[in-house]
Design an enzyme around this catalytic site. Structure first.
Site, mmCIF file in Angstrom:
data_model
loop_
_atom_site.group_PDB
_atom_site.id
_atom_site.type_symbol
_atom_site.label_atom_id
_atom_site.label_comp_id
_atom_site.label_asym_id
_atom_site.label_seq_id
_atom_site.Cartn_x
_atom_site.Cartn_y
_atom_site.Cartn_z
ATOM 1 N N ASP A 15 0.830 -1.088 0.092
ATOM 2 C CA ASP A 15 -0.094 -0.042 -0.014
ATOM 3 C C ASP A 15 0.902 1.326 0.041
ATOM 4 O O ASP A 15 0.553 2.086 -0.625
ATOM 5 C CB ASP A 15 -0.706 0.073 1.159
ATOM 6 N N HIS A 208 -6.597 4.804 6.680
ATOM 7 C CA HIS A 208 -5.507 5.876 6.086
ATOM 8 C C HIS A 208 -5.769 7.124 7.067
ATOM 9 O O HIS A 208 -6.805 7.242 7.544
ATOM 10 C CB HIS A 208 -5.902 6.032 4.535
ATOM 11 N N CYS A 239 -4.042 5.229 -2.193
ATOM 12 C CA CYS A 239 -4.730 4.435 -3.443
ATOM 13 C C CYS A 239 -4.646 5.256 -4.578
ATOM 14 O O CYS A 239 -5.543 6.593 -4.446
ATOM 15 C CB CYS A 239 -5.830 4.000 -3.130
HETATM 16 P P1 HMG Z 1 -8.689 -4.362 -16.936
HETATM 17 O O1 HMG Z 1 -7.918 -3.349 -18.056
HETATM 18 O O2 HMG Z 1 -10.005 -4.150 -16.867
HETATM 19 O O3 HMG Z 1 -8.404 -5.983 -17.259
HETATM 20 O O4 HMG Z 1 -8.065 -4.059 -15.535
HETATM 21 P P2 HMG Z 1 -8.942 -6.737 -18.195
HETATM 22 O O5 HMG Z 1 -9.136 -8.150 -17.345
HETATM 23 O O6 HMG Z 1 -9.805 -6.372 -19.265
HETATM 24 O O7 HMG Z 1 -7.312 -7.214 -18.943
HETATM 25 C C1 HMG Z 1 -6.802 -6.313 -19.931
HETATM 26 C C2 HMG Z 1 -5.350 -6.661 -20.163
HETATM 27 O O8 HMG Z 1 -4.743 -6.860 -18.786
HETATM 28 C C3 HMG Z 1 -5.349 -8.160 -20.865
HETATM 29 O O9 HMG Z 1 -3.998 -8.214 -21.416
HETATM 30 C C4 HMG Z 1 -4.955 -8.986 -19.527
HETATM 31 O O10 HMG Z 1 -4.448 -10.146 -19.648
HETATM 32 C C5 HMG Z 1 -4.068 -8.032 -18.778
HETATM 33 P P3 HMG Z 1 -4.213 -8.308 -23.260
HETATM 34 O O11 HMG Z 1 -5.133 -9.538 -23.413
HETATM 35 O O12 HMG Z 1 -5.082 -6.986 -23.588
HETATM 36 O O13 HMG Z 1 -2.843 -8.269 -23.583
HETATM 37 N N1 HMG Z 1 -4.140 -8.203 -17.183
HETATM 38 C C6 HMG Z 1 -2.975 -8.448 -16.336
HETATM 39 N N2 HMG Z 1 -1.815 -8.563 -16.488
HETATM 40 C C7 HMG Z 1 -1.069 -8.620 -15.503
HETATM 41 N N3 HMG Z 1 -1.430 -8.956 -14.229
HETATM 42 C C8 HMG Z 1 -2.943 -9.002 -14.144
HETATM 43 C C9 HMG Z 1 -3.628 -8.596 -15.158
HETATM 44 N N4 HMG Z 1 -4.974 -8.562 -15.311
HETATM 45 C C10 HMG Z 1 -5.299 -8.092 -16.630
HETATM 46 N N5 HMG Z 1 -3.077 -9.235 -12.877
HETATM 47 C C11 HMG Z 1 -7.376 -4.780 -13.110
HETATM 48 C C12 HMG Z 1 -8.497 -4.841 -14.246
HETATM 49 C C13 HMG Z 1 -8.157 -5.346 -12.240
HETATM 50 C C14 HMG Z 1 -6.412 -5.855 -13.809
HETATM 51 C C15 HMG Z 1 -6.810 -3.507 -13.288
HETATM 52 O O14 HMG Z 1 -7.913 -2.538 -13.003
HETATM 53 C C16 HMG Z 1 -5.678 -3.217 -12.184
HETATM 54 O O15 HMG Z 1 -4.827 -3.925 -12.196
HETATM 55 N N6 HMG Z 1 -6.298 -2.637 -11.037
HETATM 56 C C17 HMG Z 1 -5.566 -2.416 -9.767
HETATM 57 C C18 HMG Z 1 -5.524 -1.024 -9.179
HETATM 58 C C19 HMG Z 1 -4.839 -1.094 -7.902
HETATM 59 O O16 HMG Z 1 -3.794 -1.647 -7.685
HETATM 60 N N7 HMG Z 1 -5.336 -0.476 -6.933
HETATM 61 C C20 HMG Z 1 -4.733 -0.145 -5.575
HETATM 62 C C21 HMG Z 1 -4.748 -1.489 -4.790
HETATM 63 S S1 HMG Z 1 -6.388 -1.259 -3.968
HETATM 64 C C22 HMG Z 1 -6.008 -0.348 -2.477
HETATM 65 O O17 HMG Z 1 -5.031 0.326 -2.283
HETATM 66 C C23 HMG Z 1 -7.122 -0.345 -1.429
HETATM 67 C C24 HMG Z 1 -6.501 -0.912 -0.076
HETATM 68 O O18 HMG Z 1 -5.435 -0.634 0.327
HETATM 69 C C25 HMG Z 1 -7.848 -1.010 0.968
HETATM 70 C C26 HMG Z 1 -8.003 0.477 1.350
HETATM 71 O O19 HMG Z 1 -7.213 1.428 1.669
HETATM 72 O O20 HMG Z 1 -9.427 0.676 1.261
HETATM 73 C C27 HMG Z 1 -6.635 -2.584 -0.565
HETATM 74 MG MG MG Z 2 -5.159 1.167 1.622
#
Ligand code: HMG
Ligand code: MG
Length: 298
Positions: A15, A208, A239
């Site tokens: 995070d 946070h 985030c």
């Molecule tokens: P998307 O673009 O909608 O994914 O992203 P998709 O399923 O349509 O796939 C698109 C392309 O991405 C495809 O490739 C997939 O293979 C590839 P293509 O066929 O076009 O060549 N792909 C991946 N590649 C590598 N690793 C993967 C992956 N998934 C798909 N895992 C997705 C959807 C969820 C993947 C994207 O939106 C994403 O990665 N989001 C993450 C955002 C993030 O990390 N946010 C921060 C963390 S959450 C947080 O901080 C909150 C928390 O701390 C709690 C709080 O504080 O409340 C936990």
């Molecule tokens: Mg968080």
């Protein structure tokens, strides 16, 4: 009566670092986790297997998880958004898989590009795969107090998502005040409702500290008997898909607060302070926690 012992779940390497824009060399991330492993922590969220285009900072997740020195008493977890991420995480032997989604539509869409209903089957696949591989799964719900797009979140929205995640087979749920807007009265209302449906031992709180209310919110949670808290070394974090979100409650500030109240954590405050000073070196910035400022002057 307050709990006598609390578990700290260190989320700084995930995070914390996900919010840093300048890429931190992989070797330094590994060093950071190794130092954290020597502080008495028994849970470290190391990285995330999200799309590297979305979070370039953690594109080296495989290398980091592969190269860290593991201590068998510590759970090394990572965030996993979908099956594609799960495959990478299992390949490098993650101990626990963390799935995540939001209680509000606006943040869910912005963070993972799906509606809430579209997210459940994707996460179900991850949970099934992780359980089949013998891993435990932790769930996160974000925006449990308010959403930067949709306004205040009702406790019932959180209960609804939580029920679905527990039904999938997660063993623990972390409730995130993603943008750090919450105050004790709101945390009280949320926990009051959650504890009517779920056991307190299944819940963790993830505050946070954007507005300086995190420690007060921890106090409220302790009063409800919650014994698991997420925190980030140095107060790193945020985030990138939640405008205005800043760091998690700092591990060292939380440790000071708990230890002075006679609540044990098993974690060395001094080692965490020293590691926070190391973090300042690798990110090239002064951290904002109170206890790192004290360590800097000593
Ligand atoms: P998307 O673009 O909608 O994914 O992203 P998709 O399923 O349509 O796939 C698109 C392309 O991405 C495809 O490739 C997939 O293979 C590839 P293509 O066929 O076009 O060549 N792909 C991946 N590649 C590598 N690793 C993967 C992956 N998934 C798909 N895992 C997705 C959807 C969820 C993947 C994207 O939106 C994403 O990665 N989001 C993450 C955002 C993030 O990390 N946010 C921060 C963390 S959450 C947080 O901080 C909150 C928390 O701390 C709690 C709080 O504080 O409340 C936990
Ligand atoms: Mg968080």
């Amino acid at each position: 009566q307050l709990p006598k012992q609390v578990q700290i779940k260190e989320v700084g390497p995930r995070d914390g670092l996900q919010n840093e824009t300048t890429f931190i060399p992989t070797e330094e991330k590994i060093q950071l986790v190794n130092r954290l492993s020597e502080s008495g922590l028994n849970y470290i969220e190391v990285t995330s297997f999200v799309h590297p285009k979305w979070i370039p900072q953690l594109a080296d997740a495989v290398e980091v998880l592969k190269e860290i020195k593991r201590n068998s008493a510590i759970t090394y977890a990572a965030l996993v958004p979908n099956s594609k991420g799960l495959a990478r995480a299992l390949d490098v032997g993650v101990d626990e898989v963390s799935i995540f989604m939001s209680a509000s539509e606006g943040h869910n869409k912005s963070n993972i590009n799906k509606s809430i209903d579209e997210t459940f089957p994707i996460l179900k696949e991850v949970v099934d795969g992780a359980l089949a591989a013998g891993k435990t799964v932790r769930g996160y719900i974000s925006t449990v107090i308010a959403c930067p797009y949709d306004g205040y979140t009702k406790p019932e929205q959180v209960v609804n998502v939580a029920e679905k995640l527990f039904d999938m087979g997660i063993s623990e749920l972390s409730l995130g005040d993603t943008t750090g807007v919450g105050v004790p009265t709101q945390v009280d209302a949320l926990l009051h409702e959650m504890l009517r449906h779920f056991k307190g031992e299944k819940l963790a709180m993830h505050f946070h500290d954007t507005r300086g209310t995190a420690i007060a919110n921890v106090m409220t949670s302790l009063a409800h008997g919650i014994t698991k808290f997420d925190s980030a070394i140095g107060g790193l974090g945020g985030c990138p898909y939640a405008k205005g979100a800043s760091g998690n409650v700092a591990t060292e500030d939380l440790l000071y607060f708990l230890h002075e109240m006679g609540i044990e954590t098993g974690v060395s405050l001094e080692k965490i302070q020293q590691t926070a000073l190391y973090v300042e070196g690798i990110i090239g910035k002064t951290l904002s926690s109170k206890l790192v400022a004290i360590a800097r002057e000593e």
